[in-house]
Design a protein around this motif. Sequence first.
Motif, PDB file in Angstrom:
ATOM      1  N   ALA A  49      11.087  -5.316  14.916  1.00  0.00           N
ATOM      2  CA  ALA A  49      10.233  -4.787  13.859  1.00  0.00           C
ATOM      3  C   ALA A  49       8.904  -5.533  13.847  1.00  0.00           C
ATOM      4  CB  ALA A  49      10.919  -4.939  12.508  1.00  0.00           C
ATOM      5  N   ASN A  50       7.896  -4.899  13.278  1.00  0.00           N
ATOM      6  CA  ASN A  50       6.626  -5.580  13.057  1.00  0.00           C
ATOM      7  C   ASN A  50       6.389  -5.679  11.553  1.00  0.00           C
ATOM      8  OD1 ASN A  50       5.340  -3.076  12.176  1.00  0.00           O
ATOM      9  ND2 ASN A  50       5.309  -2.494  14.345  1.00  0.00           N
ATOM     10  N   PRO A  51       5.462  -6.533  11.117  1.00  0.00           N
ATOM     11  CA  PRO A  51       5.270  -6.755   9.669  1.00  0.00           C
ATOM     12  C   PRO A  51       4.965  -5.480   8.881  1.00  0.00           C
ATOM     13  CG  PRO A  51       4.166  -8.464  10.930  1.00  0.00           C
ATOM     14  CD  PRO A  51       4.639  -7.463  11.927  1.00  0.00           C
ATOM     15  N   GLU A  52       4.312  -4.502   9.517  1.00  0.00           N
ATOM     16  CA  GLU A  52       3.975  -3.273   8.813  1.00  0.00           C
ATOM     17  C   GLU A  52       5.225  -2.458   8.441  1.00  0.00           C
ATOM     18  OE1 GLU A  52       2.492  -4.269  11.633  1.00  0.00           O
ATOM     19  OE2 GLU A  52       0.609  -4.920  10.699  1.00  0.00           O
ATOM     20  N   MET A  53       6.358  -2.776   9.053  1.00  0.00           N
ATOM     21  CA  MET A  53       7.595  -2.031   8.783  1.00  0.00           C
ATOM     22  C   MET A  53       8.382  -2.559   7.585  1.00  0.00           C
ATOM     23  SD  MET A  53       9.311  -1.223  12.466  1.00  0.00           S
ATOM     24  CE  MET A  53       8.503  -0.220  13.710  1.00  0.00           C
ATOM     25  N   LEU A  54       7.909  -3.598   6.946  1.00  0.00           N
ATOM     26  CA  LEU A  54       8.672  -4.238   5.881  1.00  0.00           C
ATOM     27  C   LEU A  54       9.137  -3.227   4.827  1.00  0.00           C
ATOM     28  CD1 LEU A  54       9.696  -6.855   4.541  1.00  0.00           C
ATOM     29  CD2 LEU A  54       7.468  -7.014   3.383  1.00  0.00           C
ATOM     30  N   GLY A  55      10.443  -3.105   4.678  1.00  0.00           N
ATOM     31  CA  GLY A  55      11.023  -2.261   3.646  1.00  0.00           C
ATOM     32  C   GLY A  55      10.755  -0.778   3.792  1.00  0.00           C
ATOM     33  N   LYS A  56      10.503  -0.317   5.009  1.00  0.00           N
ATOM     34  CA  LYS A  56      10.159   1.094   5.198  1.00  0.00           C
ATOM     35  C   LYS A  56      11.343   2.046   5.122  1.00  0.00           C
ATOM     36  CE  LYS A  56       5.846   1.795   7.701  1.00  0.00           C
ATOM     37  NZ  LYS A  56       5.241   2.479   8.852  1.00  0.00           N
ATOM     38  N   VAL A  57      12.556   1.532   5.342  1.00  0.00           N
ATOM     39  CA  VAL A  57      13.701   2.419   5.572  1.00  0.00           C
ATOM     40  C   VAL A  57      14.830   2.167   4.577  1.00  0.00           C
ATOM     41  CG1 VAL A  57      15.390   3.220   7.266  1.00  0.00           C
ATOM     42  CG2 VAL A  57      13.127   2.450   8.030  1.00  0.00           C
ATOM     43  N   SER A  58      15.324   3.249   3.999  1.00  0.00           N
ATOM     44  CA  SER A  58      16.592   3.226   3.261  1.00  0.00           C
ATOM     45  C   SER A  58      17.653   3.873   4.137  1.00  0.00           C
ATOM     46  CB  SER A  58      16.477   4.002   1.948  1.00  0.00           C
ATOM     47  OG  SER A  58      15.654   3.344   1.014  1.00  0.00           O
ATOM     48  N   TYR A 137      19.484   8.511  -4.790  1.00  0.00           N
ATOM     49  CA  TYR A 137      19.677   7.151  -5.276  1.00  0.00           C
ATOM     50  C   TYR A 137      18.734   6.164  -4.592  1.00  0.00           C
ATOM     51  CZ  TYR A 137      22.205   2.901  -6.687  1.00  0.00           C
ATOM     52  OH  TYR A 137      22.560   1.678  -7.210  1.00  0.00           O
ATOM     53  N   SER A 138      18.211   6.513  -3.444  1.00  0.00           N
ATOM     54  CA  SER A 138      17.423   5.571  -2.642  1.00  0.00           C
ATOM     55  C   SER A 138      16.092   5.233  -3.298  1.00  0.00           C
ATOM     56  CB  SER A 138      17.187   6.134  -1.242  1.00  0.00           C
ATOM     57  OG  SER A 138      16.398   7.315  -1.311  1.00  0.00           O
ATOM     58  N   SER A 139      15.534   4.119  -2.891  1.00  0.00           N
ATOM     59  CA  SER A 139      14.280   3.639  -3.466  1.00  0.00           C
ATOM     60  C   SER A 139      13.117   4.556  -3.088  1.00  0.00           C
ATOM     61  CB  SER A 139      13.980   2.223  -2.966  1.00  0.00           C
ATOM     62  OG  SER A 139      12.678   1.828  -3.343  1.00  0.00           O
ATOM     63  N   PRO A 140      12.298   4.954  -4.057  1.00  0.00           N
ATOM     64  CA  PRO A 140      11.120   5.775  -3.746  1.00  0.00           C
ATOM     65  C   PRO A 140      10.062   5.018  -2.957  1.00  0.00           C
ATOM     66  CG  PRO A 140      11.124   5.140  -6.067  1.00  0.00           C
ATOM     67  CD  PRO A 140      12.446   4.719  -5.508  1.00  0.00           C
ATOM     68  N   ARG A 141      10.236   3.703  -2.842  1.00  0.00           N
ATOM     69  CA  ARG A 141       9.269   2.909  -2.066  1.00  0.00           C
ATOM     70  C   ARG A 141       9.544   2.971  -0.568  1.00  0.00           C
ATOM     71  NH1 ARG A 141       9.782  -2.820  -4.817  1.00  0.00           N
ATOM     72  NH2 ARG A 141      11.962  -2.142  -4.817  1.00  0.00           N
ATOM     73  N   SER A 224      14.527  10.700   8.553  1.00  0.00           N
ATOM     74  CA  SER A 224      13.618  11.676   7.967  1.00  0.00           C
ATOM     75  C   SER A 224      12.611  10.971   7.066  1.00  0.00           C
ATOM     76  CB  SER A 224      14.392  12.713   7.148  1.00  0.00           C
ATOM     77  OG  SER A 224      13.513  13.584   6.469  1.00  0.00           O
ATOM     78  N   ARG A 225      11.384  11.470   7.093  1.00  0.00           N
ATOM     79  CA  ARG A 225      10.421  10.990   6.108  1.00  0.00           C
ATOM     80  C   ARG A 225      10.930  11.354   4.712  1.00  0.00           C
ATOM     81  NH1 ARG A 225       5.615   9.363   8.399  1.00  0.00           N
ATOM     82  NH2 ARG A 225       5.228  10.150  10.521  1.00  0.00           N
ATOM     83  N   ARG A 226      10.776  10.427   3.800  1.00  0.00           N
ATOM     84  CA  ARG A 226      11.217  10.695   2.433  1.00  0.00           C
ATOM     85  C   ARG A 226      10.476  11.896   1.848  1.00  0.00           C
ATOM     86  NH1 ARG A 226      13.978   8.130  -1.330  1.00  0.00           N
ATOM     87  NH2 ARG A 226      13.597   8.780  -3.494  1.00  0.00           N
ATOM     88  N   SER A 227       9.203  12.022   2.174  1.00  0.00           N
ATOM     89  CA  SER A 227       8.408  13.129   1.650  1.00  0.00           C
ATOM     90  C   SER A 227       8.927  14.476   2.132  1.00  0.00           C
ATOM     91  CB  SER A 227       6.943  12.962   2.058  1.00  0.00           C
ATOM     92  OG  SER A 227       6.814  12.909   3.478  1.00  0.00           O
TER      93      SER A 227
END
Length: 403
Positions: A49-58, A137-141, A224-227
Amino acid sequence: MESSILLNDTVIGVISLLVLLFQGTATLILLSRLLKGAIRRPPLKPQPANPEMLGKVSVVVPTLNEVERISPCLEGLGQQTYEVREIIVVDSHSQDGTQELVKNAGVKDPRFRLITDDPLPSGWVGRPWALHNGFLYSSPRSEWVLGIDADTQPQRGLVASLVKAAEEEGYDLVSLSPQFILKDAGEWWLQPALLMTLLYRFDSAGVRNQKPERVMANGQCFLSRRSVLAALDGYTCAAGSFCDDVTLAREAAKQGFKVGFLDGKNLIRVRMYEGIKETWKEWGRSLDLKDAASTPQVWGDVALLSLTQGLPLFLLVIFLSFWLVGYHFLSLELAIALNLLLVIIRFSLLFAVFPSYYKDKSLSVKSLLFWLSPLADPFAVLRIFLSSLQTPKQWRGRSYGNE
C-alpha cells in the motif's frame, strides 16, 4: 445394395454438412473469444500500500456456518495493511462456532467487526442480503467496498494490488479470478471441465472492453466504489439472484460504469467445495448464470458449449469410424478436421488454466486427473443444461421454496 450404400452416403454427407454449418459457426465464436486472451492484462501481483490508500477500503464477508473454512480467510484479511479501514463479517445466525472465531479475530485486530443480518426478506437470496447489510453498515469514509467470501484465502498485498489496478484502469467495479485449491481425485477431473464452460462462454480474465451483457464477475473477491453501490441502491438489483456478482456487474455496466474482471491467481486462493459430489451439486447449479442473462443468451450458450466442448471428442470418434470403413468424401473429412481442431484446442487450454490451480505436492498423483478433465466435458455441459432448466431451492443451508 447400391441404393442402400447411396442412402448411407447421403445421410452421412448431410450429417457432416450440418455439423460443419453449426459447429463451424460456434467454433468461430469460440476462437474470437479465446484469441483475446493473447492481449489480456497479465495476472496481478501482490503490491504494498501507499500512504494515499490509508483507510480506503471496507471489507465485507458474508457468513453462514463457515467454522470449518473461515480461519484462512480471517488470517489473510488480517495480513492486509492500512489500506483496510474495517473488516465487517455479516453473519446470518450461524450455529457452528463461526461467530466465536470472528470475535477472537477481533480481539487481535480491532478492524474485525461482527454483525448479524436481519431475517431474510421475501425475494432476497442470503448472500446478496448479507452483502447489502454490510454495505449499509460500512463506514461512509471508505472509498471502496470489497466483498470477500469466507472460503477464500487472501494473500498478502491483495487489497492494495486490487485498488491500484482499479485506479490505474479507471474501473468502478473489479473482481478477480482466484487460484483454486482441489484435493480429491474427482475434483481434479470434474472441476476444470466446469471451469472451462466459463472460458468458452466469456472472455478470459484480464480482457478489456466487454459488452455489458457479456461482462463476467466473481463475487469471491469483488471490489466496488462506494459511490457506485450507492447509485445502485446496494445489492437490491441482485436481490433474488443466485449469481448476484454477475447480475450486479452487468447492471452496473448497463448504467455506464466501467467493470473489470482480472486474473488474481497470485492474490487469492479458494477452496470452494468438498469432493466431486458437492462440486457437481453446488457449483454446477449456478454456472448457467441464468439470473443475469436473457433466456436466448442462456440457451445460446448451452448450444455453443454442446457444439464446441461437449460433443467434439464424441463426434471425432464417430466420423473417424465412418472414414475408416470407407466413407471418403470432403464434408466428412472437413468435419473430422474441425472436431480434431476443437479437441486440440481443448487439451491446449489445459496448459493455459493450469496455473489457476494450487499445487500441493502431497496431492501430485490425484492432480494428474486434471489432464484427463476433457473427458468430463460432456458431463460438465450436461450440468449446465440441467441447471438452466432448474431454479435452486436450497443454497448454503437455506431453503427458498418455489420462489
